[in-house]
Enzyme design. Sequence first.
Site, PDB file in Angstrom:
ATOM      1  N   LYS A 164      43.459   9.645   2.229  1.00 43.21           N
ATOM      2  CA  LYS A 164      44.333   8.360   2.616  1.00 43.21           C
ATOM      3  C   LYS A 164      45.025   9.039   4.172  1.00 43.21           C
ATOM      4  CE  LYS A 164      47.254   8.846  -1.195  1.00 43.21           C
ATOM      5  NZ  LYS A 164      46.270   9.284  -2.037  1.00 43.21           N
ATOM      6  N   THR A 165      45.151  10.512   4.263  1.00 43.78           N
ATOM      7  CA  THR A 165      45.947  10.950   5.316  1.00 43.78           C
ATOM      8  C   THR A 165      44.265  11.123   6.454  1.00 43.78           C
ATOM      9  OG1 THR A 165      47.396  12.288   4.083  1.00 43.78           O
ATOM     10  CG2 THR A 165      46.676  12.942   6.955  1.00 43.78           C
TER      11      THR A 165
ATOM     12  N   GLU B  89      50.325   5.642   5.386  1.00 43.64           N
ATOM     13  CA  GLU B  89      48.946   5.786   4.133  1.00 43.64           C
ATOM     14  C   GLU B  89      49.672   5.088   3.175  1.00 43.64           C
ATOM     15  OE1 GLU B  89      48.955  10.129   2.081  1.00 43.64           O
ATOM     16  OE2 GLU B  89      48.895  10.177   4.368  1.00 43.64           O
TER      17      GLU B  89
END
Length: 464
Positions: free
Chosen positions: A121-122, A165
Amino acid sequence: MAPAVPTTMDRPHFIGIGGAGMSGIAKILAQRGAQVAGSDAKESATAAALRELGATVHIGHAAEHLAADATCVVVSSAIRADNPELAAAAERGIPVVHRSDALARLMDGLRPIAVAGTHGKTTTTSMLAVALDALGLDPSYAIGGDLDAPGSNARHGAGEIFVAEADESDRSFHKYAPEVAIILNVELDHHANYASMDEIYESFETFVGRIRPGGTLVVAADQPGARELTERISGRHDIEVVTYGEAEDADVRVLKVTPRGLTSEVTVLLGGKMLTFTVSVPGRHYAHNAVAALAAGIALGIPAHNLASAIGKYTGVKRRLQLKGEAAGVQVIDSYAHHPTEMTADLEAIRGAAAGSRVLVVFQPHLFSRTQELGTEMGQALALADASVVLDIYPAREDPVPGVTSALIIDAAVAAGADVRAEHDMAAIPDVVAGMARPGDLVLTMGAGDVTDLGPKILARLES
């Protein structure tokens, strides 16, 4: 015109303001003109950065830190019920807002892209933020890690796009209503909150149900959990589903990923045409993250060629295979990987970039619950390294679990043929690594806890 600060959040108090998610929301509110205050357990560069934006940051938790005129208290799921500032808010009738609700309010009136998945995600959120900024679209963003550029985990931009995110760990991603959602993968993790894969699927289905009608879901075509989720939501006809990956039926098909040292060259088939671009971090999984970002940007109407070129501007996120330095011919790299899938992906990426050099790992397990459930798989992942040192479990928010120690990982690693040893004294690691490493080696500090602090110390010891 900048979105207004919600009235209830014009003087917010953040408990745990230094956390990756919390600090990002605090930064955006401060940049929008809110009078931000908060507290954190210890001094940090994040606290200093918030003060530069005008925020009041207290170190330590005490009831008197909560200002008399605070309009709300923002908390994450990590804040315990007995926190004195939370108790003071209850006594004074100050509204308590979960971090995810605060972030959802910041997206109001904008075009949100929400990036979800068990891993990646990051990185994917960061790729989008950097690319959109490089194209002059001035996005807002909230990320779970600090970018190498432009140097922050969050920013309020003047553009209409908000990249966020979306964290599944506590189901907080159910609060968002994105125009475009990305799901990178679906696996069992966060065992304290999810008892089974069925619960994981149900949670991601709820997230997909939050996509705005007429919006787009970008979802992996290769990962089994993501494919299962795609089948489960096939009855939703008011959104477009775009798949990406190496599978023959992928809408955006990855044809080739070519390693170029610590970068990769990616070729995709998109709308019947081939497109090749560079990703400035190594590894197949990072290349796939870039393709997911590409598909999401296209869904917002951004030309593919422009976006692909802009994604090449991304240079990494702190703690995601971040080169900390080189000393005595040894490179030290920091990895946030703490789930077996992430560990395997990062070790394969480094192995591919190492060109025959040895890969040494200092691994710190994260959470007792994760180690209890996935310790065997963590040990098996460490077999990809030439040698590993395993530290004690970093507890984070959890209390110890009887019988759950790093020995679970070490035993599994040994059974998988790994060269591995335990080290209970973190302060001894620089000397341990200096005794193991030789010129040409790559040392990977790996884990989601304070193992990241060891990189500079290892480099200093190698230099001496």
